[in-house]
Design an enzyme around this catalytic site. Structure first.
Site, PDB file in Angstrom:
ATOM      1  N   ASP A  73       5.854   4.743  20.519  1.00 15.42           N
ATOM      2  CA  ASP A  73       6.086   4.426  19.115  1.00 15.42           C
ATOM      3  C   ASP A  73       7.343   5.186  18.675  1.00 15.42           C
ATOM      4  OD1 ASP A  73       5.948   3.425  16.566  1.00 15.42           O
ATOM      5  OD2 ASP A  73       3.836   3.891  16.265  1.00 15.42           O
ATOM      6  N   TYR A  74       7.789   4.898  17.479  1.00 14.43           N
ATOM      7  CA  TYR A  74       9.069   5.380  16.954  1.00 14.43           C
ATOM      8  C   TYR A  74       9.160   6.905  17.024  1.00 14.43           C
ATOM      9  CZ  TYR A  74      13.008   4.597  13.706  1.00 14.43           C
ATOM     10  OH  TYR A  74      14.235   4.483  13.114  1.00 14.43           O
TER      11      TYR A  74
END
Ligand code: NOJ
Length: 744
Positions: A285-286
């Site tokens: 994820d980011y």
């Protein structure tokens, strides 16, 4: 004799051709797989270490040196770049100026539509209509692909038992069975029959894993759950997505039992890659790799990179606007220092290239605008899917005195509430490229439907959040002058989704006060709710005669709601998540264990609260209709079966009301005595049926061995002999029940 011969011959020929077809198909796909793998071998043998690491990086589209990085072969993927022209321009650099001409995969959050905005996933899951959900994802994929997006970060298949968590809006609610069904539908919808078709995009099941179990419902918070809960509740929708062929998985932000999900070898490598044989790639994820430092398992970015790549995270979704790069430049340093083997890098590059080949990106790297012009989807088709899904997502929570459906020739209507004429919030969180002007507001939808002679008076009444009671007097006046009041209340779109958790899930601002004030006027009142999570709406549910849960329905909001209000569509939605009575009761979910002291009236020392019932306000699977359904004559075909055998159960469902309607018939099972405590019930099947007034249908479910399996005390999946209870009905309080036995 002759006839019999012909029949036998026909059967033989059919079987022969089926076998032949299967062999060709399997061999064909083997050949294709082999071809892809040898192309990857050849590419890998020509790649420099820098180019390999390049494939493992996903940069944000805002990266300043974007073009140079692409030219140097240092970019595997971009996120957030949109539009055919810009994507084609960047791709051209990769395909013409980079040394090895490896196409870039462009990812975006296409969550519930691209331009055409469909209901948010939580809403869509209340339709229990997997075919329709699949069609909506197919349309989203088509629109996204036509503008160059090759990859969506969806579906979010996180189970959520805590409505305080804002991201509950993005998933399919609390149940692993329904969640798995929705996961399959969405993966199949996005990826289509053939991933290399120009109109399909790669899907990404996220967030691996147990992100929805964040403590206290606070986003990004710690997750501490048993291996059993992980395997029984949180993993199944991911497994379903993998079995449906999802080509990417996103590792989550949260830590899981002390080990951050983006550095979790057990979940990513042992379970996902080794046990499930997932052969696509895992993206973080980011910035979740960079955040391993905050989690306290890495002292610097190099350590974070080492932990993530060895756990199995293939691509680094880098928030270069926040923290800076992690895989780049640290992986090459780790190789130089001999802390990391090139084999690990190669394995990740292989997975990423495999997905690029399977997507057909090497053959058609650019958006083929003429293809999309010639094959365009009619907007009438897109809007009809959006409308139908919106209608089916609506859940009728209450309809006392049958106030609904309203008569179409009603003389005057008051439309009141902050969401009544709102073009933005009905789009919900994570709308991708929405067109707010396309959103039909509730006010417009009602105007579109009623005759010109009907007087419609609209007043906002108050704001969604904050504000004051200044407009209350006018709202009271408008209500007093009308035959019926439709109150449209709820949350703003930004109150759910990422980083949008709440400790108090009441209606925000002065909205409940507005409802109380209008109710006192004494006119029939219908409350229409728009929200991204279950709310605690006790006062409304106890006092307002008719309540519709509409979530955020996207473009067709007003048309769908008006169709339901006036009976053009008979509501059929069923809650995919329980509605708590208070936040103090959370988590409240239907498939709980029995405890040693299950609740008993008049027995203090049983499991209960002093100040609240244990039950939710509205249970999982619940939803009313304008008609009534009677369930009858439950019949199990074989009451005693051997381990590994299948039995079936049938039930008669009759439409006992005056309107035609759809019912979602739900099957629940309970294993009464096992080596570990089993839930009081678990959803194992559902069927949507349509019945005319007075019509009866027999609904049959197979009870397969897979439905009876559970993780025993040694965490092995087994079926044990014993007694099982079957429950069938229109919600999780299903009353019709019978038993069967499994014997050795
Ligand atoms: C963070 C979110 O958690 C994830 O779901 C999303 O796909 C990425 N950002 C990219 O926008």
């Amino acid at each position: 004799m002759n006839n019999k011969f012909t029949f036998v011959t026909k059967i033989f020929l059919i079987k022969y051709f089926c076998v032949l077809f299967t062999i060709c198909f399997v061999e064909g796909s083997f050949a294709q797989t082999n071809q892809i793998e040898s192309k990857i071998d050849s590419l890998l043998s020509r790649m420099t270490l820098e180019e390999k690491i390049g494939q493992l990086n996903q940069f944000a589209g805002t990266n300043k040196q974007r073009d140079e990085l692409v030219e140097e072969g240092k970019v595997g993927s971009f996120l957030g770049v949109k539009g055919a022209a810009e994507i084609n321009r960047i791709q051209k650099i990769a395909m013409e100026k980079s040394r090895l001409k490896i196409p870039i995969i462009f990812g975006n959050d296409v969550i519930h539509g691209y331009k055409t905005t469909f209901p948010i996933p939580l809403a869509a899951s209340c339709s229990w209509d997997t075919e329709l959900v699949k069609s909506s994802a197919g349309i989203a994929a088509f629109e996204a692909a036509s503008e160059g997006t090759n990859w969506t970060f969806a579906p979010m298949v996180d189970i959520a038992r805590d409505p305080r968590w804002g991201r509950i809006a993005e998933g399919a609610g609390e149940d692993p069975y329904l969640g798995s069904a929705m996961a399959i539908a969405l993966v199949e919808g996005f990826q289509g029959k053939n991933l290399s078709d120009k109109n399909t995009i790669a899907a990404c099941a996220k967030h691996f894993v147990a992100y929805g179990a964040a403590e206290g419902g606070r986003d990004y918070n710690t997750v501490d759950i048993s291996d059993r809960t992980l395997k029984e509740i949180y993993l199944p929708p991911f497994k379903a997505a993998v079995d449906a062929g999802v080509v990417t998985i996103m590792s989550a932000f949260n830590s899981l039992n002390g080990v951050p999900a983006s550095a979790n070898h057990y979940t990513i490598t042992d379970i996902l890659k080794n046990s499930w044989r997932f052969n696509g790639f895992v993206v973080s994820d980011y910035n979740s790799i960079g955040e391993l430092i905050n989690h306290g398992i890495a002292g610097n970015k190099a350590q974070a990179a080492l932990k993530a790549i060895t756990a199995g995270v293939d691509m680094d979704m880098v928030g270069d606007t926040i923290e800076g790069y992690v895989y780049e430049p640290n992986l090459s340093k780790l190789i130089d220092e001999k802390k990391l083997s090139i084999k690990v890098i190669d394995a990740s590059v292989r997975r990423i290239l495999r997905v690029k080949y399977r997507l057909g990106l090497f053959e058609h790297p650019y958006v083929d605008t003429s293809y999309f012009r010639n094959n365009s989807l009619a907007s009438s088709y897109k809007n009809s899917v959006a409308l139908r899904l919106a209608e089916e997502s609506i859940v009728l929570l209450k309809n006392k005195k049958n106030i609904l459906p309203l008569k179409k020739d009603i003389k005057s209507i008051a439309v009141i509430g902050p969401l009544a004429d709102d073009h933005y919030d009905p789009l919900g969180p994570w709308a991708c490229m929405p067109v707010p002007e396309n959103v039909v507001t509730v006010l417009q939808g009602i105007k579109n439907l009623v005759p010109a002679s009907t007087k419609i008076k609209y007043i906002k009444g108050c704001e969604i959040i904050g504000g004051d009671k200044k407009e209350f007097d006018n709202a009271v006046k408008v209500a007093g002058e009308s035959d019926v009041v439709i109150l449209i209340l709820g949350e703003s779109a930004g109150m759910s989704g990422e980083a949008a958790s709440r400790t108090n899930i009441d209606l925000p601002g002065f909205q409940e006060k507005l409802a109380e004030t209008i109710f006192k006027v004494g006119k029939p009142v219908v409350v229409v709710l728009m929200n991204g999570r279950p709310l605690t709406i006790n006062w409304i549910a106890e006092n307002i005669p008719s309540v519709l849960e509409c979530w955020f329905l996207g473009d067709q909001t007003g048309n769908a709601i008006a169709n339901v209000l006036f009976g053009n569509y008979n509501p059929s939605g069923k809650l995919s998540v329980s509605f708590p009575r208070s936040t103090g009761q959370i988590p409240v979910y239907y498939n709980h264990l029995n405890t040693g002291r299950p609740f008993q009236e008049n027995n203090k020392y049983t499991s209960k609260y002093l100040d609240s019932p244990n039950t939710p306000f509205f249970p999982f699977g619940y939803g009313l209709s304008y008609t009534t359904f009677k369930y009858d004559s439950i019949k199990i075909s074989e009451n005693k079966i051997k381990i590994g055998d299948t039995t079936s159960v049938s039930v008669k469902v009759m439409n006992t009301g005056k309107a035609a309607g759809e019912e979602i018939v739900q099957l629940y099972l309970r294993d009464l005595v096992a080596s570990v405590s089993r839930p009081v019930k678990e959803l194992k099947g559902f069927k949507r049926i349509y019945l005319n007034p007075g019509e009866e249908k027999t609904v049959t479910f197979s009870i397969t061995p897979a439905m009876l399996k559970f993780y025993n005390i040694d965490m092995k999946k087994v079926i044990k002999p014993g007694k099982f209870q079957i429950m069938i009905g229109g919600n999780s309080n299903a009353a019709l029940s019978d038993y069967f036995y499994v014997e050795e």
